[in-house]
Design a protein around this motif. Sequence first.
Motif, PDB file in Angstrom:
ATOM      1  N   GLU A 109      28.654 -92.508  42.253  1.00 29.53           N
ATOM      2  CA  GLU A 109      28.346 -93.906  41.944  1.00 29.53           C
ATOM      3  C   GLU A 109      26.900 -94.058  41.515  1.00 29.53           C
ATOM      4  OE1 GLU A 109      27.916 -97.696  44.740  1.00 29.53           O
ATOM      5  OE2 GLU A 109      30.034 -97.195  44.398  1.00 29.53           O
ATOM      6  N   GLN A 110      25.978 -93.406  42.240  1.00 33.10           N
ATOM      7  CA  GLN A 110      24.580 -93.431  41.853  1.00 33.10           C
ATOM      8  C   GLN A 110      24.323 -92.520  40.638  1.00 33.10           C
ATOM      9  OE1 GLN A 110      25.051 -94.277  45.274  1.00 33.10           O
ATOM     10  NE2 GLN A 110      24.264 -96.182  44.465  1.00 33.10           N
ATOM     11  N   GLY A 111      25.032 -91.415  40.569  1.00 32.52           N
ATOM     12  CA  GLY A 111      24.935 -90.538  39.407  1.00 32.52           C
ATOM     13  C   GLY A 111      23.806 -89.535  39.473  1.00 32.52           C
ATOM     14  N   GLY A 158      36.938 -78.890  41.722  1.00 24.77           N
ATOM     15  CA  GLY A 158      37.136 -79.836  42.822  1.00 24.77           C
ATOM     16  C   GLY A 158      36.127 -79.701  43.939  1.00 24.77           C
ATOM     17  N   TYR A 159      34.981 -79.086  43.652  1.00 26.76           N
ATOM     18  CA  TYR A 159      34.014 -78.780  44.705  1.00 26.76           C
ATOM     19  C   TYR A 159      33.249 -80.006  45.215  1.00 26.76           C
ATOM     20  CZ  TYR A 159      34.737 -73.817  43.541  1.00 26.76           C
ATOM     21  OH  TYR A 159      35.284 -72.570  43.324  1.00 26.76           O
ATOM     22  N   PHE A 160      33.358 -81.148  44.504  1.00 25.99           N
ATOM     23  CA  PHE A 160      32.697 -82.366  44.971  1.00 25.99           C
ATOM     24  C   PHE A 160      33.647 -83.281  45.752  1.00 25.99           C
ATOM     25  CE2 PHE A 160      30.190 -81.158  41.173  1.00 25.99           C
ATOM     26  CZ  PHE A 160      28.942 -81.049  41.769  1.00 25.99           C
ATOM     27  N   GLY A 161      34.875 -82.820  45.959  1.00 27.24           N
ATOM     28  CA  GLY A 161      35.839 -83.615  46.712  1.00 27.24           C
ATOM     29  C   GLY A 161      36.523 -84.658  45.838  1.00 27.24           C
ATOM     30  N   GLU A 162      37.373 -85.449  46.471  1.00 28.71           N
ATOM     31  CA  GLU A 162      38.140 -86.448  45.737  1.00 28.71           C
ATOM     32  C   GLU A 162      37.336 -87.738  45.559  1.00 28.71           C
ATOM     33  OE1 GLU A 162      41.827 -87.123  47.665  1.00 28.71           O
ATOM     34  OE2 GLU A 162      42.500 -85.030  47.545  1.00 28.71           O
ATOM     35  N   GLY A 163      37.549 -88.365  44.392  1.00 30.49           N
ATOM     36  CA  GLY A 163      36.951 -89.675  44.151  1.00 30.49           C
ATOM     37  C   GLY A 163      35.449 -89.679  44.103  1.00 30.49           C
ATOM     38  N   VAL A 164      34.836 -88.619  43.585  1.00 27.08           N
ATOM     39  CA  VAL A 164      33.380 -88.523  43.588  1.00 27.08           C
ATOM     40  C   VAL A 164      32.734 -89.691  42.852  1.00 27.08           C
ATOM     41  CG1 VAL A 164      33.345 -87.044  41.525  1.00 27.08           C
ATOM     42  CG2 VAL A 164      31.411 -87.002  43.126  1.00 27.08           C
ATOM     43  N   SER A 215      33.411 -92.751  42.954  1.00 27.47           N
ATOM     44  CA  SER A 215      33.332 -93.969  43.759  1.00 27.47           C
ATOM     45  C   SER A 215      32.536 -93.770  45.044  1.00 27.47           C
ATOM     46  CB  SER A 215      34.742 -94.467  44.104  1.00 27.47           C
ATOM     47  OG  SER A 215      35.449 -93.489  44.876  1.00 27.47           O
ATOM     48  N   ILE A 216      31.965 -92.583  45.227  1.00 32.12           N
ATOM     49  CA  ILE A 216      31.182 -92.291  46.433  1.00 32.12           C
ATOM     50  C   ILE A 216      29.768 -92.829  46.256  1.00 32.12           C
ATOM     51  CG2 ILE A 216      30.262 -90.466  47.918  1.00 32.12           C
ATOM     52  CD1 ILE A 216      33.275 -90.767  48.081  1.00 32.12           C
ATOM     53  N   ASP A 217      29.329 -93.701  47.179  1.00 30.31           N
ATOM     54  CA  ASP A 217      27.975 -94.230  47.087  1.00 30.31           C
ATOM     55  C   ASP A 217      27.007 -93.353  47.887  1.00 30.31           C
ATOM     56  OD1 ASP A 217      28.284 -94.911  49.792  1.00 30.31           O
ATOM     57  OD2 ASP A 217      28.567 -97.046  49.391  1.00 30.31           O
TER      58      ASP A 217
END
Length: 438
Positions: free
Chosen positions: A207-209, A258-264, A266-268
């Motif tokens: 989300e922050q990028g 997929g090393y950052f997990g699901e839904g990266v 939308s992660i804040d």
Amino acid sequence: MTTANHARLRRAFLPVIAGIGAGALLLTGCSGGSDGGNSSDGATEFTYLSLTENTAVADTLTTLSEGACAAENEALPLKVTNQPQASFDQQLQLLAGQDALPVIFAAGNTPQVAKDLNEAGQILNIGETFDELGVAENILPAASSTIESLYGEQIALPTEFNVEGLWFNKQILEQNGITPPTTWDELVDAAATLDAAGVQPFSASGEQGWPLTRLVGNYLFRTIGPDALQAVADGDAELTEAEYVEAAQAVADLGAEGYFGEGVGSIDYDTSINTFTSGQAAFLYMGSWVLSSFNDAETNQLGAENIGFIPFPEVEGGSGSSDQLAANVGVPLMVSESAYNDEVGAWLSCISENYGSVSLGDQGVLSGFTVNDDSIEVPPLTAELQAAIDASGDSVLWTEALFNAQATTTSQTNAAQLVTGAITPEEFMQLVQADLGN
């Protein structure tokens, strides 16, 4: 540190994207406006123009005025005024045009604002002044390196000094037979081992990028070298060239696995920290400002003793080195050239000698000044990082440090799409390069 203070400090540490074009600067004299507490003989008050959103620096200066710098404050009283970050650059431009800059002030939102003020002869050269005052040793070499990378000269005070790198969960790595990686290949192999064991390798905020684009930038610093993005800023290279796209590809490959997990996407920010401190991910790329969370037993379920730090790893065959820590100086301060006099010099000497101790002791914040008070109790993890900083004489900037506002926004808002495969590495670099306007 309180949660409120941490929130205020974090806002200062995160990269700002607001910027004003250099052509908008009003640096010629005009009538009207306050003189900022200055006279023809220099300052009559020690005026400080602060960002409204960040009170940490003002709090530290106030503490100094009531303690270690009380004598300097009696001769030249501290006076703090505030300006919202959104309009801070415009206010600096206005004051500069009126020859009414305060004695000391937070640097603008982008390095270019400060460079323009400096070129107009309005900024005190801190490096030369500290040499004359005999206090140059009170600024850490790595902090000096970061300031020079930002502005081209030593024209700012490093009220904060944040290094960045990979924090890791010691227990997870030990349980999976992994030694903290020192090369990119070792990091990728570690991620594969963790993923196979059902452990999420990395926690990051899409989300922050910027936690993702930091990986791209650091890869460039390790492959091309510490001047990789300076070359882009100077127009001597473009992000669309193959060796630059390689960095985006390397980070995209981590996402493809997929090393950052699901839904990266939308992660804040807070969720990414909580994912790591709750033991749900092995690695977290983050700056030293996160120490306030790690040292808080109420929020860190791991325990600070179970967290380690490594610089961004080296890339085989690359021109960069892991000794070059990624760093920023938080809210750097600048001093008005016309306001300088002996009383201001005395204040600056006192700040150089005492700011680091007060910042660390009262707020748990690492500054770019030496800590000259041995009585301060420093948490072990903070002490470990302080030792790494002291041992480093060089630094590199964050990915977007030399970007304009539009390119910064494009980079950070498209980072999640890069690691999810929604856009290709080539497309990502093309989008950012187009906004750089080189």
